[in-house]
Design a protein around this motif. Sequence first.
Motif, PDB file in Angstrom:
ATOM      1  N   LEU A 255       1.026  -0.641   0.386  1.00 24.69           N
ATOM      2  CA  LEU A 255      -0.098  -0.255   0.165  1.00 24.69           C
ATOM      3  C   LEU A 255       0.396   1.259  -0.202  1.00 24.69           C
ATOM      4  N   THR A 256       0.664   1.652  -1.246  1.00 23.86           N
ATOM      5  CA  THR A 256       2.465   2.605  -1.592  1.00 23.86           C
ATOM      6  C   THR A 256       1.743   4.102  -1.556  1.00 23.86           C
ATOM      7  N   PRO A 257       2.583   4.661  -1.639  1.00 29.04           N
ATOM      8  CA  PRO A 257       2.867   6.340  -2.411  1.00 29.04           C
ATOM      9  C   PRO A 257       1.892   6.903  -3.261  1.00 29.04           C
ATOM     10  N   LYS A 258       2.268   5.619  -4.107  1.00 23.85           N
ATOM     11  CA  LYS A 258       2.328   5.164  -5.534  1.00 23.85           C
ATOM     12  C   LYS A 258       0.890   5.026  -5.773  1.00 23.85           C
TER      13      LYS A 258
ATOM     14  N   THR B  69     -10.809  11.650  -6.048  1.00 22.65           N
ATOM     15  CA  THR B  69     -11.795  11.657  -5.208  1.00 22.65           C
ATOM     16  C   THR B  69     -10.930  11.861  -4.078  1.00 22.65           C
ATOM     17  N   ILE B  70     -10.127  12.310  -3.501  1.00 24.99           N
ATOM     18  CA  ILE B  70      -9.445  12.698  -2.307  1.00 24.99           C
ATOM     19  C   ILE B  70      -9.997  13.925  -1.899  1.00 24.99           C
ATOM     20  N   ALA B  71      -9.575  14.616  -3.073  1.00 25.32           N
ATOM     21  CA  ALA B  71     -10.647  15.964  -3.651  1.00 25.32           C
ATOM     22  C   ALA B  71     -11.498  16.121  -3.120  1.00 25.32           C
ATOM     23  N   SER B  72     -12.357  15.370  -3.603  1.00 30.43           N
ATOM     24  CA  SER B  72     -14.337  15.424  -3.380  1.00 30.43           C
ATOM     25  C   SER B  72     -14.977  14.737  -1.448  1.00 30.43           C
ATOM     26  N   ALA B  73     -14.328  14.510  -1.038  1.00 32.30           N
ATOM     27  CA  ALA B  73     -14.517  13.528  -0.473  1.00 32.30           C
ATOM     28  C   ALA B  73     -15.129  14.447   0.526  1.00 32.30           C
ATOM     29  N   PRO B  74     -15.952  14.168   1.497  1.00 33.19           N
ATOM     30  CA  PRO B  74     -15.641  14.972   2.718  1.00 33.19           C
ATOM     31  C   PRO B  74     -14.989  14.357   3.979  1.00 33.19           C
ATOM     32  N   ILE B  75     -14.046  13.608   4.115  1.00 30.34           N
ATOM     33  CA  ILE B  75     -13.439  13.379   4.892  1.00 30.34           C
ATOM     34  C   ILE B  75     -12.450  12.043   4.746  1.00 30.34           C
ATOM     35  N   VAL B  76     -11.045  12.063   4.486  1.00 31.61           N
ATOM     36  CA  VAL B  76     -10.178  11.157   4.403  1.00 31.61           C
ATOM     37  C   VAL B  76     -10.196  10.504   6.409  1.00 31.61           C
ATOM     38  N   MET B  77     -10.151   8.805   6.236  1.00 30.90           N
ATOM     39  CA  MET B  77      -9.478   8.088   7.550  1.00 30.90           C
ATOM     40  C   MET B  77      -8.378   6.899   6.951  1.00 30.90           C
ATOM     41  N   VAL B  78      -7.640   7.441   7.842  1.00 35.30           N
ATOM     42  CA  VAL B  78      -6.272   6.577   7.541  1.00 35.30           C
ATOM     43  C   VAL B  78      -5.869   5.942   8.719  1.00 35.30           C
ATOM     44  N   ASP B  79      -5.976   5.055   8.903  1.00 31.27           N
ATOM     45  CA  ASP B  79      -5.109   4.441  10.101  1.00 31.27           C
ATOM     46  C   ASP B  79      -3.453   3.478   9.930  1.00 31.27           C
ATOM     47  N   ALA B  80      -3.394   3.540  11.378  1.00 32.89           N
ATOM     48  CA  ALA B  80      -1.909   3.980  11.762  1.00 32.89           C
ATOM     49  C   ALA B  80      -1.045   2.530  11.017  1.00 32.89           C
ATOM     50  N   ASN B  81      -1.605   1.225  10.277  1.00 35.52           N
ATOM     51  CA  ASN B  81      -0.997   0.012   9.541  1.00 35.52           C
ATOM     52  C   ASN B  81      -0.196   0.650   8.224  1.00 35.52           C
ATOM     53  N   LEU B  82      -0.070   1.517   8.089  1.00 36.97           N
ATOM     54  CA  LEU B  82       0.295   2.441   7.430  1.00 36.97           C
ATOM     55  C   LEU B  82       2.014   2.359   7.385  1.00 36.97           C
ATOM     56  N   SER B  83       2.294   1.902   6.428  1.00 42.71           N
ATOM     57  CA  SER B  83       3.805   2.432   6.261  1.00 42.71           C
ATOM     58  C   SER B  83       3.911   4.403   6.316  1.00 42.71           C
TER      59      SER B  83
ATOM     60  N   PRO C 193       6.332   6.409   4.621  1.00 45.56           N
ATOM     61  CA  PRO C 193       5.315   7.030   3.460  1.00 45.56           C
ATOM     62  C   PRO C 193       4.621   7.124   3.075  1.00 45.56           C
ATOM     63  N   ALA C 194       3.969   5.747   3.183  1.00 41.05           N
ATOM     64  CA  ALA C 194       2.494   6.072   2.493  1.00 41.05           C
ATOM     65  C   ALA C 194       1.469   6.999   3.130  1.00 41.05           C
ATOM     66  N   LEU C 195       1.931   7.185   4.840  1.00 36.68           N
ATOM     67  CA  LEU C 195       1.186   7.626   5.970  1.00 36.68           C
ATOM     68  C   LEU C 195       1.414   9.186   5.425  1.00 36.68           C
ATOM     69  N   GLY C 196       2.502   9.456   4.922  1.00 42.86           N
ATOM     70  CA  GLY C 196       3.028  11.314   4.840  1.00 42.86           C
ATOM     71  C   GLY C 196       2.639  11.127   3.783  1.00 42.86           C
ATOM     72  N   ALA C 197       2.226  10.327   2.994  1.00 42.79           N
ATOM     73  CA  ALA C 197       1.835  11.320   1.450  1.00 42.79           C
ATOM     74  C   ALA C 197       0.436  10.945   1.479  1.00 42.79           C
ATOM     75  N   ALA C 198      -0.557  10.236   1.913  1.00 41.34           N
ATOM     76  CA  ALA C 198      -2.135  10.376   2.244  1.00 41.34           C
ATOM     77  C   ALA C 198      -2.332  11.423   2.822  1.00 41.34           C
ATOM     78  N   CYS C 199      -1.822  11.805   4.415  1.00 44.20           N
ATOM     79  CA  CYS C 199      -2.350  12.693   5.038  1.00 44.20           C
ATOM     80  C   CYS C 199      -1.501  14.281   4.191  1.00 44.20           C
ATOM     81  N   ARG C 200      -0.836  14.407   3.594  1.00 39.82           N
ATOM     82  CA  ARG C 200      -0.389  15.736   2.487  1.00 39.82           C
ATOM     83  C   ARG C 200      -0.833  15.709   1.566  1.00 39.82           C
TER      84      ARG C 200
END
Length: 402
Positions: free
Chosen positions: A133-136, A144-158, A160-167
Amino acid sequence: MDHRQKSQAESEEEGEAEAVIIGGMVLDIHATPSILPNPRTTSPGKVRYTAGGVARNIAECVSKLGTKPCMISALGLDMSGSFLLDYWKSAGLSTKGIRVGNEIETPVVCIVFDTEGEPAAGVASVESLERYLTPKWIVQFKSTIASAPIVMVDANLSLPALGAACRLAAEVNTPVWFEPVSVAKSRRVVSVAKYITFASPNEDELIAMANALSSKDTFSPIQKDVHTVASLFQQLKPAIWVLLEKGIKVVVLTLGSKGVLLCTKGRFDFQHIGPNRNNKLHNIGKRLHETINNVCPPDRFFSALKLEGSSSSSPYVVHFPAVSSASVVRLTGAGDCLVGGSVASICAGLDVMQSISVGIAAAKATVEVETNVPTEYSLEQIAADARSVYTSAKVVFCQSML
């Protein structure tokens, strides 16, 4: 080879309020002994396979309470992956964000419960999630993220992936909900705290996050014999303040049978965190919005907020009690459904106070069943329990108390 193509990521339905959920889809193996187990031997009991994973549980709960989730995850073409993917498809949910490949080993967690339904031991094999589950993969879903009301991320992400999703969410001004997953993984918050709108730790995860964010082990586990919410808050307040000072806008502190503390600092807009991109709600989302608005009037807390929120650094803490009438079968999944119920409610256009109340009601329904997420929710029961929570909620800290 992955059988999802980038074009699929961009072929979303226009205008729908679609929560984006990023994280683990896991096959859970639950073993529950029928007698007190003895070491170094087997015990009679029940073993069951169930669809799990923090993010997956949250997404399923969201789907049953308010909106179609876009699940971004990774699965293998193995027995476990087929089980999870078939379950997902049978619920009529989109697989466009799920990366699938022969090279991926589907995450599996085996949990052994005690005779009271509490986890006693477990083994997690989830390394492939961090690898695949990579940043790429995640950045393909920017629209999809731009049109979403909210994004939920869990800390199972690496990291790099966590940073990419949040940024990415921050770039398009989409609120982020961070679910810590565990004490060890909760420390991954350090690199992304400034992007997070909501974080939902339990007491132990809160302490770990505060220590990680302050770069020193300042905070120790709290006394477990604390009986009142007020005294519990006094012990946890310094750790809560660390999270708020480091940029997290709202701390949704889960206290088990004591409910939830919702904590913020500054002029957070509790009323307008939901759909802000002219999203259309699905029928169940409309029903959720109308039903909860009728039993939980949205203006209950906001006169106080207007008075006490004049300072940009004014702290504000509300205690939401748990539903006392729950008939507990198993606690697994309760925290995930608390988040799922809250996220679904935000997507349905409810304010944060209403949404937390719905989340607690969803958690109550979850502890009463064997599975991680109930097969279905009764909207009438959710509304009744949410009303009980909402009307019993109390402000425990604000500027005027200083």
